[in-house]
Design a protein around this motif. Structure first.
Motif, PDB file in Angstrom:
ATOM      1  N   ASN A   1       0.829  -1.203   0.000  1.00 43.32           N
ATOM      2  CA  ASN A   1       0.000   0.000   0.000  1.00 43.32           C
ATOM      3  C   ASN A   1       0.864   1.254   0.000  1.00 43.32           C
ATOM      4  O   ASN A   1       0.633   2.197  -0.758  1.00 43.32           O
ATOM      5  CB  ASN A   1      -0.937   0.003   1.218  1.00 43.32           C
ATOM      6  N   ASN A   2       1.866   1.257   0.897  1.00 45.38           N
ATOM      7  CA  ASN A   2       2.759   2.427   0.979  1.00 45.38           C
ATOM      8  C   ASN A   2       3.473   2.640  -0.348  1.00 45.38           C
ATOM      9  O   ASN A   2       3.531   3.752  -0.883  1.00 45.38           O
ATOM     10  CB  ASN A   2       3.804   2.223   2.081  1.00 45.38           C
ATOM     11  N   TYR A   3       4.057   1.563  -0.852  1.00 43.74           N
ATOM     12  CA  TYR A   3       4.899   1.705  -2.031  1.00 43.74           C
ATOM     13  C   TYR A   3       4.068   2.003  -3.282  1.00 43.74           C
ATOM     14  O   TYR A   3       4.530   2.698  -4.182  1.00 43.74           O
ATOM     15  CB  TYR A   3       5.754   0.434  -2.225  1.00 43.74           C
ATOM     16  N   GLN A   4       2.801   1.478  -3.309  1.00 40.28           N
ATOM     17  CA  GLN A   4       1.937   1.772  -4.459  1.00 40.28           C
ATOM     18  C   GLN A   4       1.595   3.261  -4.483  1.00 40.28           C
ATOM     19  O   GLN A   4       1.637   3.906  -5.530  1.00 40.28           O
ATOM     20  CB  GLN A   4       0.655   0.930  -4.357  1.00 40.28           C
ATOM     21  N   SER A   5       1.278   3.789  -3.313  1.00 40.94           N
ATOM     22  CA  SER A   5       0.945   5.218  -3.265  1.00 40.94           C
ATOM     23  C   SER A   5       2.169   6.066  -3.604  1.00 40.94           C
ATOM     24  O   SER A   5       2.066   7.108  -4.271  1.00 40.94           O
ATOM     25  CB  SER A   5       0.408   5.586  -1.881  1.00 40.94           C
ATOM     26  N   GLN A   6       3.364   5.617  -3.164  1.00 32.96           N
ATOM     27  CA  GLN A   6       4.580   6.363  -3.513  1.00 32.96           C
ATOM     28  C   GLN A   6       4.809   6.334  -5.018  1.00 32.96           C
ATOM     29  O   GLN A   6       5.219   7.335  -5.616  1.00 32.96           O
ATOM     30  CB  GLN A   6       5.785   5.735  -2.786  1.00 32.96           C
ATOM     31  N   PHE A   7       4.507   5.173  -5.646  1.00 31.75           N
ATOM     32  CA  PHE A   7       4.661   5.063  -7.100  1.00 31.75           C
ATOM     33  C   PHE A   7       3.721   6.043  -7.804  1.00 31.75           C
ATOM     34  O   PHE A   7       4.123   6.747  -8.740  1.00 31.75           O
ATOM     35  CB  PHE A   7       4.371   3.617  -7.534  1.00 31.75           C
ATOM     36  N   GLN A   8       2.487   6.108  -7.320  1.00 34.33           N
ATOM     37  CA  GLN A   8       1.518   7.031  -7.930  1.00 34.33           C
ATOM     38  C   GLN A   8       1.974   8.477  -7.771  1.00 34.33           C
ATOM     39  O   GLN A   8       1.907   9.268  -8.702  1.00 34.33           O
ATOM     40  CB  GLN A   8       0.139   6.830  -7.290  1.00 34.33           C
ATOM     41  N   ASN A   9       2.465   8.778  -6.558  1.00 28.99           N
ATOM     42  CA  ASN A   9       2.952  10.155  -6.325  1.00 28.99           C
ATOM     43  C   ASN A   9       4.077  10.496  -7.288  1.00 28.99           C
ATOM     44  O   ASN A   9       4.170  11.624  -7.790  1.00 28.99           O
ATOM     45  CB  ASN A   9       3.465  10.296  -4.887  1.00 28.99           C
ATOM     46  N   LEU A  10       4.944   9.506  -7.545  1.00 30.63           N
ATOM     47  CA  LEU A  10       6.105   9.771  -8.403  1.00 30.63           C
ATOM     48  C   LEU A  10       5.673  10.039  -9.841  1.00 30.63           C
ATOM     49  O   LEU A  10       6.177  10.958 -10.490  1.00 30.63           O
ATOM     50  CB  LEU A  10       7.089   8.579  -8.360  1.00 30.63           C
ATOM     51  N   PHE A  11       4.755   9.182 -10.386  1.00 26.43           N
ATOM     52  CA  PHE A  11       4.453   9.420 -11.799  1.00 26.43           C
ATOM     53  C   PHE A  11       3.492  10.592 -11.997  1.00 26.43           C
ATOM     54  O   PHE A  11       3.323  11.095 -13.095  1.00 26.43           O
ATOM     55  CB  PHE A  11       4.012   8.132 -12.520  1.00 26.43           C
ATOM     56  N   LYS A  12       2.886  11.043 -10.888  1.00 29.09           N
ATOM     57  CA  LYS A  12       2.021  12.220 -11.012  1.00 29.09           C
ATOM     58  C   LYS A  12       2.746  13.500 -10.619  1.00 29.09           C
ATOM     59  O   LYS A  12       2.208  14.591 -10.774  1.00 29.09           O
ATOM     60  CB  LYS A  12       0.798  12.043 -10.098  1.00 29.09           C
ATOM     61  N   ALA A  13       3.955  13.363 -10.043  1.00 24.23           N
ATOM     62  CA  ALA A  13       4.658  14.535  -9.496  1.00 24.23           C
ATOM     63  C   ALA A  13       4.958  15.553 -10.586  1.00 24.23           C
ATOM     64  O   ALA A  13       5.316  15.205 -11.712  1.00 24.23           O
ATOM     65  CB  ALA A  13       5.964  14.085  -8.844  1.00 24.23           C
ATOM     66  N   GLU A  14       4.758  16.826 -10.216  1.00 23.70           N
ATOM     67  CA  GLU A  14       5.098  17.915 -11.131  1.00 23.70           C
ATOM     68  C   GLU A  14       6.612  18.127 -11.072  1.00 23.70           C
ATOM     69  O   GLU A  14       7.206  18.079  -9.995  1.00 23.70           O
ATOM     70  CB  GLU A  14       4.387  19.205 -10.699  1.00 23.70           C
ATOM     71  N   ALA A  15       7.184  18.432 -12.226  1.00 22.92           N
ATOM     72  CA  ALA A  15       8.634  18.675 -12.258  1.00 22.92           C
ATOM     73  C   ALA A  15       8.958  19.942 -11.478  1.00 22.92           C
ATOM     74  O   ALA A  15       8.201  20.914 -11.522  1.00 22.92           O
ATOM     75  CB  ALA A  15       9.109  18.802 -13.692  1.00 22.92           C
ATOM     76  N   PRO A  16      10.087  19.928 -10.738  1.00 22.99           N
ATOM     77  CA  PRO A  16      10.455  21.140  -9.980  1.00 22.99           C
ATOM     78  C   PRO A  16      10.862  22.268 -10.925  1.00 22.99           C
ATOM     79  O   PRO A  16      11.293  22.027 -12.055  1.00 22.99           O
ATOM     80  CB  PRO A  16      11.646  20.666  -9.145  1.00 22.99           C
ATOM     81  N   THR A  17      10.725  23.486 -10.443  1.00 20.90           N
ATOM     82  CA  THR A  17      11.134  24.655 -11.255  1.00 20.90           C
ATOM     83  C   THR A  17      12.011  25.547 -10.394  1.00 20.90           C
ATOM     84  O   THR A  17      12.079  25.380  -9.170  1.00 20.90           O
ATOM     85  CB  THR A  17       9.909  25.450 -11.717  1.00 20.90           C
ATOM     86  N   TRP A  18      12.608  26.530 -11.037  1.00 20.24           N
ATOM     87  CA  TRP A  18      13.483  27.424 -10.258  1.00 20.24           C
ATOM     88  C   TRP A  18      12.667  28.317  -9.326  1.00 20.24           C
ATOM     89  O   TRP A  18      13.153  28.775  -8.300  1.00 20.24           O
ATOM     90  CB  TRP A  18      14.376  28.246 -11.200  1.00 20.24           C
ATOM     91  N   GLU A  19      11.375  28.526  -9.686  1.00 24.95           N
ATOM     92  CA  GLU A  19      10.556  29.355  -8.789  1.00 24.95           C
ATOM     93  C   GLU A  19      10.304  28.641  -7.460  1.00 24.95           C
ATOM     94  O   GLU A  19      10.331  29.255  -6.391  1.00 24.95           O
ATOM     95  CB  GLU A  19       9.187  29.672  -9.425  1.00 24.95           C
ATOM     96  N   THR A  20      10.060  27.332  -7.552  1.00 25.29           N
ATOM     97  CA  THR A  20       9.716  26.593  -6.322  1.00 25.29           C
ATOM     98  C   THR A  20      10.942  26.070  -5.582  1.00 25.29           C
ATOM     99  O   THR A  20      10.930  25.934  -4.363  1.00 25.29           O
ATOM    100  CB  THR A  20       8.827  25.380  -6.673  1.00 25.29           C
ATOM    101  N   HIS A  21      12.013  25.770  -6.310  1.00 27.65           N
ATOM    102  CA  HIS A  21      13.166  25.107  -5.674  1.00 27.65           C
ATOM    103  C   HIS A  21      14.462  25.924  -5.712  1.00 27.65           C
ATOM    104  O   HIS A  21      15.520  25.409  -5.403  1.00 27.65           O
ATOM    105  CB  HIS A  21      13.422  23.745  -6.353  1.00 27.65           C
ATOM    106  N   GLY A  22      14.364  27.156  -6.127  1.00 28.73           N
ATOM    107  CA  GLY A  22      15.569  27.996  -6.147  1.00 28.73           C
ATOM    108  C   GLY A  22      16.254  27.988  -7.492  1.00 28.73           C
ATOM    109  O   GLY A  22      15.996  27.126  -8.341  1.00 28.73           O
ATOM    110  N   ASN A  23      17.154  28.968  -7.712  1.00 23.72           N
ATOM    111  CA  ASN A  23      17.749  29.125  -9.040  1.00 23.72           C
ATOM    112  C   ASN A  23      18.703  28.015  -9.424  1.00 23.72           C
ATOM    113  O   ASN A  23      19.132  27.948 -10.556  1.00 23.72           O
ATOM    114  CB  ASN A  23      18.463  30.491  -9.231  1.00 23.72           C
TER     115      ASN A  23
END
Length: 1752
Positions: free
Chosen positions: A169-191
């Protein structure tokens, strides 16, 4: 030093521990780790939290973290979107494990924006690796939690059962989070979140998805998936498009394709596994399908139907659809659903079997082996059930042949899984994959490939080999294809059955060759018929192995025709099958001989065609490689005839010829490499060739065949190794594989045992390799491989899509680099020593700018964490370089030195680090102590106390390696997992190196540390297992090192300055009887080695040798430092001595065993030292002579050259025992045997010495200008030595003869063994050539001992001693410069010299004459006649040279003349002139001695002038060696004491000279006594003929002068008496004075001196009386002179007599005349005397009588 053990454990460290690569290897430790970190494993990637304000607050509140680290942690948190507290924790782990700088450099980095950004990105990479390692830990447990063979199965199983359902259950939800995750940007994660970093993030995202799916797949392989979960997974994978519809799919680039495919493969496998096809199959077979979980969930089944009807656009859907059709068909066979049919046909349209084959290959190349094999099991279940359930025809769409080949490919991939082959053979043939095999058999041999491909896959172990062989051996169908119907058959009307009318030969081969015949009447079933042609299956039994032979023969026939490629396609599967069979079970190779014998011809033919088929050639070579592993000689000899391998057209004679490749041909292989493989970029033949040559090398062919391999190896070294990295390659990873194979070949050559290589001038394989590596481009190529560096390896490892498999490109690269390390290490080790530095050594040690030299690269491998062997081998090579290369490693490290030091120490002090790396680091530092002063100072990191530069006190710096070393030797740490015995041993070895190299600064810090000496000596108090147990050998080494350190400390430090704790330890050692324990243990160790040798087991490990040496050193020290070492008890000493004797006996009584003789030699040295030092103990010991005699007998049987030193030790020991114990109170049972052994040795050695001397004489030119007595000619090589066997055997023979006084034994032994003739022959040659000084001396000592007894003297004289000595002795002193004084050496008379030989010869003559008397007089007169000049010179020389050596010679000469003087009449008859000269010279000698004894100051002055201001050291002046200067308090003796000591030494030297003069004087007077008339006779006999005797002294009464012109007179004789009397009086008076004679000599010496003085006076009175009466009776002397003589003598003698009377009343020694010299005088009672005073001597009465006569 930084705290290396943080409470928090990184995921990578946890993974390393679970893999078993750390110091934590016990199951209980693994259990503890899993329990501690269970929560982290349970949470998976959710463990890493998002940033939060509460976490940020906690970071601010943390007091134990520096502010700059907190600030940097917050920057990490922003970049990685990670919890602030975890970010700081991550940073601390990174700094501990991966940071490549020092603590000081970190401060600079954090302040500098640019450097801190680079650090941020490195921490990000570290974070990604941490996440991967966390998932790998779970994957590892799922892989092995049911594997009974795994050591941690139980621990893994407990943890997996605890995780159980939540995990998915844990790992399935982590898998879903990973393939749905938005790519980081410089605005959210710094330059810093640039495009490159976003791509890096997404790559990590895909890798994590892949790993999560792998974990889920493995989980469901063991646990059941519910239908609802299957539905959920199906929806999830559909949504994600099996990895192809990622939220960020725009970020996918080509390099990520493999990962995306892998996600698809795993998604597909999870769904197939979820349907539980295996259980479904079982239910179908048992007809209980209702038990399957899908049988009663109709709603889910319907939903799945609907869902799967939408599938079909991706290849990943194929297996899922096929499995679902199977499930639906099995559960509801009666239901005819068009949707299901549609799903089935979609699966076939997606080419599901091709997809399965591709998937299994993909997973096998890049994955965890367990995942791949589990996938194969899963697909096996699917395929088996599909083929069983559906007709083969119904599974084919499109081209039936293509589908069939895909199905077979898939089946082959599946069957390669372990244990599936066995499962297959146990099944019924019409079940599962057996159907495919049946189908393949039906088309054989028309289609030869499919069947052989399947059978090759079905080979897994020896049992399957037999099954495959038998299967092919008994074929019942022969399928054949025809384009047209043949004429020689009869067909049925419907054309379904054919019958042969005539017998048919199946292969158009010549007569006499192997062939197959189909007999007449054979029936054949037509399977395919029509205009396109016919395929007929004949009902014919035959062996496929015969058919394969025919196929190979056929290929040989058509090799030059257009059919060659078609036939190659048929022969390649045969070769591949054969290769697999022989490699699986070697024993079958004999049955395959018809095939294997044809490979050589095939190879020869195929390689010589224009366009050779490289795949078939590679298969041929692979077969030969397998054969070569078992019979290298046969394969090699057959291969040579094929022309395939490179060869030499001219014989190889020199290294230069080899290296230039002159006359060498590349062979067919060389041409094929250049013309075919390199242009195409495919290297199958090259890889096979390298494996073949390596196998041949490992086969230890022998020197002749190995020389034949030189052209092959040279091709590799010259043409391949330097350039292979520049070749063209079509496939990624092949270049690394070729590099690895090349280095494996070189590694095998360098590891060849030297026995197989002869040492002629012709180069050997090994010498060729070493030379090439050291001097050609090959070496540079290896250096380039080592120079890859840790960063590149990390990049390649990171790029691998696998989850830690062992076959990726990264692992091959690591293996290649490791081989390069090993090859370089061996090349340097084996390279012959030379003055010139080779190019390889230059390349290894050159200082390059910007830290690019190789030493830095090697040192930086310490940062590599994946494979512990890589840094270990790098350090091993550094150790080698530090030992042999003339360079400073510290200088090479440059600015990186401190950082690398910190990395080394961090790994060294880590409690979880792999123990072997820690041991290697310590070994490297141990070597560095001696060879790398700069580097060791860096690691010792000592700081001067209080910062005072001139101070001598040091402290340990924070980064000192001594902290770790002290921890490792701490007795409280022993037995803990982080301090195993090997590591403890390495730590002590390092400390020993410090002591041996006298690193005083480090030693001074260590010795004052609390409990240092207690910890160091702890191993010495441990309980030792008996040697018969397989003791951990390093424990013995640990004890040896501890002993050596203690020994060195005692030796170098003054006893007063030793640490109290060390003294306490030594006291405890003595009190707890450890001396006895260790002595017993060492003895039992020697006895164990000896016992093992008796059983034929060679058991002598290096550790035993080291322990022996250490124990020997300790005992030898104990003999000289017994007080410090508390070894004073005689009982203990006796036990130790007896143990050493027993051990020596145990070892040396096995003369055929080399290890025993080595051991025995060591023990013999110790025995000898103990004999010398513990004389009092040995004196009371039981019989020592018997065991020593036995040892000597055994040693004499052993290899003489090897045992030369040991023999000498045993002989020396025997001499010592005889001197100490004698023959044990007359017990002489072993004497005859011992004498016999010794005499044999003496004889053999003497004869060997004769040969050696003659050889030396021939090889040396005669010396130019010899100085007769001052030049010692160089001795012959290793023959004539002071402690040589020959010399010692002579001394032992002397001692034995002395013990056997009555000659009971030696006479009979010497009759049997011609000792004397051989010794005398050798001595004559030695004297003539003036060589073998020590032998000559020893031989003379033996002869002297024999000459003391009548038997011995007769034997010596009878053997021709005078012929041996008389004339040859002239050469010893002739040719000296003019002037007698120059010819007398000033050497101490104890050192061996030729004058000493002359003196011994003189003594021998004296002794023989004394013993044999008249029987030897002629020889004695011959001797004195030949050497008269030297004799007269010697008597004169005392006046000018007062050295002890000169006086000694005079003493010997006078002694001989004394014996000869007894035969005055014979002398007068033969040599009258010489007699006169001797008499005159003796009188002058008497005068000289008297003068020198009378005038002490003059004598002192002469001695100082002649001896260069300092008196020579004398026997009496010898003192003990001054004690060692203490290390802390320098011994500054008081000047007054020093002057007093010098004065005492001078006085002792003066006394020694006086004693010598006195001896000479006494013997001179005793000799003169024989040249003057007998006193009684001349007094009583009036008719005596005075003309017989000359007047020796002139009639004068002046005191003796030092002028040679003044003749000796009566005054001389009176002065002599006066001097003797005054010396006696002085000795009596000055007993209380500190510098008197009394204080300088022992009581025995004083008593002897007094006796000598009395003897001198007695003889002087005698000569005086006799000469006076001679004068008074001489008519030629005037009466006036006679009157004067009477007056003078009357007054002088009266005075002397009164003095003597006073002296005698006080008590005086009696005359020793009767004891020392033969005295023929009679002493009649004085007429008229009324009785003697008590103590009055007879000679006094004689003088009184003479005085009365004179006064009348």
């Amino acid at each position: 030093m930084a705290d290396s053990e943080m409470s928090f454990r990184s995921c990578r460290e946890l993974w390393t521990i679970l893999l078993g690569r750390s110091a934590l290897r016990e199951p209980i430790q693994i259990q503890s780790e899993l329990e501690t970190h269970w929560d982290r494993l349970h949470q998976g990637l959710s463990y890493y939290k998002s940033p939060s304000s509460s976490s940020a607050g906690k970071v601010k509140e943390k007091k134990d973290v520096a502010q700059p680290l907190k600030d940097f942690g917050l920057r990490i948190s922003k970049l990685l979107a990670l919890d602030e507290l975890q970010s700081v924790q991550l940073l601390q782990c990174y700094l501990q494990e991966d940071y490549r700088g020092t603590r000081n450099s970190l401060k600079v980095v954090l302040k500098d924006e640019r450097q801190s950004q680079a650090l941020l990105l490195k921490v990000a990479d570290y974070y990604y690796e941490e996440r991967m390692c966390l998932l790998r830990c779970v994957l590892l447990m799922l892989t092995y939690f049911q594997d009974e063979r795994h050591p941690y199965r139980a621990e893994y199983s407990n943890c997996v059962n605890k995780l159980e359902k939540d995990l998915v259950n844990n790992y399935q939800s982590q898998f879903q989070n990973l393939f749905k995750a938005e790519a980081p940007t410089w605005e959210t994660h710094g330059n810093l979140m640039t495009e490159r970093q976003v791509s890096r993030w997404f790559l990590q995202c895909l890798r994590e998805q892949s790993l999560l799916l792998e974990i889920i797949f493995l989980y469901y392989a063991y646990f059941e998936m519910s239908p609802a979960d299957l539905l959920a997974f199906t929806k999830m994978f559909k949504e994600q498009g099996f990895g192809l519809r990622q939220t960020n799919r725009h970020l996918v680039d080509k390099s990520m394709d493999a990962l995306v495919d892998r996600i698809g493969y795993l998604g597909s496998l999870i769904l197939v596994e979820g349907m539980d096809i295996d259980f479904l199959h079982k239910c179908a077979l048992e007809d209980c399908t209702q038990q399957h979980q899908f049988s009663n969930v109709l709603d889910i089944v319907k939903e799945m139907d609907q869902l799967l009807l939408t599938f079909g656009d991706l290849p990943h859907h194929g297996p899922v659809l096929l499995a679902w059709v199977l499930l639906r068909h099995t559960l509801r066979p009666e239901e005819s659903n068009p949707g299901i049919r549609r799903i089935g046909s979609t699966a076939l349209q997606l080419e599901v079997f091709k997809y399965l084959s591709t998937m299994l290959k993909g997973l096998g190349v890049s994955g965890n082996n367990c995942t791949a094999s589990t996938a194969k099991m899963c697909v096996y279940g699917l395929l088996s059930f599909v083929i069983t359930s559906f007709e083969e025809e119904s599974l084919q769409t499109g081209s039936a042949g293509a589908q069939n080949s895909y199905l077979i490919d898939a089946a082959c991939e599946v069957l390669s899984a372990p244990s599936l082959a066995e499962v297959f053979w146990e099944m019924k043939p019409n079940m599962g994959l057996g159907v495919i095999l049946d189908s393949a058999v039906g088309m054989f041999p028309h289609k030869i490939g499919p069947l052989l491909q399947l059978l090759t896959a079905l080979l897994s172990n020896k049992s399957t080999v037999k099954k495959v062989y038998n299967f092919l051996d008994k074929m019942s169908f022969y399928t054949q294809a025809y384009k047209h119907k043949p004429n020689d058959i009869i067909a049925k009307e419907d054309e379904t059955l054919w019958r042969r009318q005539t017998p048919k030969r199946l292969y158009p081969l010549g007569t006499g060759q192997t062939n197959l015949w189909m007999p007449q009447g054979t029936l054949g079933q037509v399977m395919i018929g029509g205009e396109q042609g016919y395929v007929v299956r004949w009902d014919h039994s035959y062996s496929s192995w015969t058919l394969f032979t025919c196929e190979v023969e056929m290929l040989l026939h058509v090799v030059s025709t257009a059919d060659v490629l078609a036939h190659c396609a048929r022969v390649k599967p045969i070769l591949d099958l054969m290769h697999k069979i022989i490699s699986t079970d070697w024993t079958v190779s004999d049955w395959l001989l018809p095939l294997t014998s044809r490979i050589y011809m095939l190879l020869q033919r195929l390689t010589s065609v224009i366009n050779p088929p490289v795949d078939v050639i590679a298969s041929c070579i692979n077969c030969l490689s397998v054969l070569a592993a078992r019979m290298p000689g046969k394969v090699w000899s057959s291969l040579q005839r094929t022309g395939f391998l490179p060869f030499a057209s001219n014989p190889l004679t020199s290294m230069a010829q080899c290296i230039s490749a002159e006359g060498m041909k590349a062979g067919n292989y060389g041409n094929l490499l250049v013309q075919i493989e390199q242009p195409r970029g495919e290297y199958a033949v090259t890889m096979a060739f390298l494996k073949l040559v390596t196998t041949l090398v490992k086969g230890q062919l022998g020197s002749t065949q190995n020389k034949g391999l030189i052209p092959c190896v040279l091709l590799v070294l010259k043409e391949m190794l330097p350039t292979y990295h520049k070749w063209r390659y079509n496939t990624y990873g092949v270049r690394e594989r070729i590099g690895c194979l090349i280095l494996e070949l070189i590694h095998a050559i360098l590891n060849l045992s030297p026995e197989g290589e002869d040492h002629g001038s012709t180069p050997t394989l090994q010498s060729l390799c070493i030379y090439s590596l050291a001097n050609t481009e090959a070496g540079q190529a290896v250096v380039n491989i080592m120079g890859v560096g840790v960063d590149k390896i990390d990049v390649v490892l990171a790029a691998q899509p696998s989850s830690g498999g062992s076959e990726g490109p990264g692992h091959i690269l690591i293996q290649t680099v490791k081989l390069a390390f090993s090859v370089t290490n061996n090349a340097i080790r084996l390279k012959p020593p030379s003055d010139a530095v080779s190019p390889l050594e230059q390349a290894l040690t050159q200082h390059g700018g910007h830290g690019n030299n190789l030493v830095v690269v090697l040192a930086k491998y310490i940062y590599h964490k994946h494979d512990p062997a890589l840094p270990r081998l790098a350090i091993q090579l550094l150790k080698r370089l530090a030992t042999v290369a003339p360079m400073s490693v510290y200088a090479c490290l440059g600015n990186d030195a401190a950082a690398i030091r910190d990395a080394f120490l961090t790994r060294l002090q880590s409690k979880t680090e792999d123990m072997r790396i820690k041991v290697m680091i310590l070994e490297f530092l141990t070597v560095a102590v001696e060879t790398q002063p700069g580097l060791i100072e860096l690691f010792l990191n000592l700081e001067v106390k209080d910062g005072n530069e001139g101070s001598k006190e040091f402290l340990l710096g924070e980064w000192s390696c001594l902290h770790v070393v002290l921890d490792l030797i701490d007795s409280k740490q022993q037995g803990k997992y982080w301090c195993p015995p090997l590591l403890h041993r390495a730590a002590l070895a390092f400390l020993l190196a410090l002591w041996q190299d006298r690193r005083d600064s480090a030693i001074s810090v260590l010795r004052t540390k609390d409990r240092f000496w207690e910890n160091l000596t702890t191993p010495l108090f441990g309980t030792l297992a008996p040697p018969s147990d397989t003791t951990e050998p390093c424990v013995l080494e640990t004890c040896a090192f501890a002993m050596k350190i203690v020994g060195l400390e005692i030796f170098y430090v003054h006893s007063g300055s030793l640490e109290a704790s060390l003294k306490d330890g030594l006291q405890k050692f003595s009190n707890t009887r450890r001396y006895e324990c260790w002595s017993q243990y060492v003895k039992s160790l020697v006895c164990h080695v000896a016992a093992m040798e008796d059983e034929g087991v060679c058991y002598f490990p290096e550790q035993t040798h080291m322990l022996m040496l250490a124990w020997r050193m300790l005992l030898i020290l104990a003999t000289s430092h017994s007080d410090v070492m508390q070894l004073t008890d005689n009982q203990t000493k006796m036990k130790l001595f007896i143990d050493v004797l027993d051990a020596t006996k145990a070892a040396l009584t096995r003369p055929m065993s080399l290890p025993c003789l080595r051991l025995g030699s060591m023990m013999a040295t110790l025995l000898l030292v103990l004999l010398k030092q513990w004389r009092s103990v040995v004196a009371t010991a039981p019989d020592v002579l018997s065991p020593l005699s036995l040892i000597l007998e055994c040693v004499l049987q052993a290899d003489q050259q090897m045992m030369e030193r040991t023999k000498a030790k045993i002989l020396s020991a025997l001499i010592s025992v005889l001197q100490i114990q004698g023959l044990n109170g007359g017990e002489i049972s072993q004497l005859p045997q011992l004498l016999s052994s010794v005499c044999e040795t003496v004889k053999d050695e003497a004869l060997a010495l004769i040969d050696n001397t003659r050889h030396v004489q021939r090889s040396l030119e005669p010396p130019e200008d010899e100085d007769s007595m001052e030049t010692d000619v160089p001795r012959g090589p290793q023959k004539d030595q002071r402690d040589g066997v020959c010399v010692l055997a002579l001394h032992l023979a002397k001692e034995l003869c002395r013990a056997d006084e009555d000659g009971e034994h030696w006479v009979s032994v010497m009759r049997k063994v011609p000792v004397l003739p051989s010794v005398l022959s050798a001595m004559e040659l030695s004297l003539r050539s003036k060589q073998n000084l020590y032998f000559t001396e020893a031989a003379l000592h033996l002869l002297l001992t024999l000459a003391r007894t009548l038997q011995g003297a007769s034997a010596v004289a009878g053997a021709g001693v005078i012929q041996t000595i008389c004339l040859p002795l002239l050469g010893v002193y002739e040719g000296s410069p003019n002037g007698s004084s120059q010819s007398f050496t000033r050497k101490s008379q104890d050192s061996a010299c030729w004058p000493g030989v002359y003196r011994l010869c003189m003594s021998l003559m004296e002794s023989l004459l004394k013993t044999l008397r008249y029987n030897f007089i002629n020889e004695a007169l011959d001797f004195v006649g030949v050497h008269q000049e030297r004799i007269l010179q010697c008597l004169n020389a005392v006046r000018t040279v007062q050295s002890l050596a000169c006086l000694d010679e005079a003493d010997h000469t006078v002694g001989f003349l004394l014996q000869l003087s007894s035969f005055c009449s014979e002398w007068q008859f033969h040599l009258p002139k010489l007699l006169h000269d001797v008499q005159v010279n003796l009188c002058y000698l008497c005068q000289t001695c008297t003068y020198l004894l009378h005038s002490k100051k003059m004598l002192h002055h002469y001695l100082q002038a002649k001896n260069g201001e300092s008196l020579p050291p004398t026997p009496l002046a010898r003192t003990q060696r001054p004690p060692q200067t203490p290390s802390k308090e320098p011994a500054i003796a008081c000047r007054g004491e020093r002057e007093e000591a010098e004065q005492r030494a001078e006085q002792k030297a003066l006394l020694a000279v006086q004693c010598s003069l006195l001896k000479i004087l006494s013997k001179t007077l005793a000799s003169l006594q024989h040249f003057t008339p007998d006193c009684c006779q001349i007094l009583l006999d009036q008719c005596m003929d005075l003309a017989e005797y000359r007047t020796l002294f002139v009639l004068s009464f002046t005191t003796p002068a030092f002028d040679p012109d003044v003749a000796p007179s009566f005054g001389t004789l009176l002065a002599t008496i006066n001097v003797a009397l005054s010396m006696l009086s002085e000795m009596e008076k000055k007993k209380e004075v500190s510098l008197s004679v009394v204080s300088l000599a022992s009581s025995e010496e004083i008593q002897a001196l007094k006796s000598l003085l009395m003897f001198t006076m007695e003889n002087c009175f005698y000569v005086l009386t006799s000469q006076a009466v001679r004068c008074l009776k001489d008519a030629a002397i005037l009466p006036r002179d006679k009157q004067r003589l009477k007056q003078e003598l009357s007054s002088e003698l009266s005075t002397l007599l009164s003095s003597l009377s006073r002296h005698f009343r006080r008590g005086s020694p009696s005359s020793p005349a009767s004891g020392i010299l033969p005295c023929t005088q009679a002493k009649p009672p004085t007429p008229g005397s009324k009785g003697l005073h008590e103590g009055q001597e007879p000679f006094i009465q004689l003088v009184q009588a003479f005085v009365r006569l004179v006064q009348r």
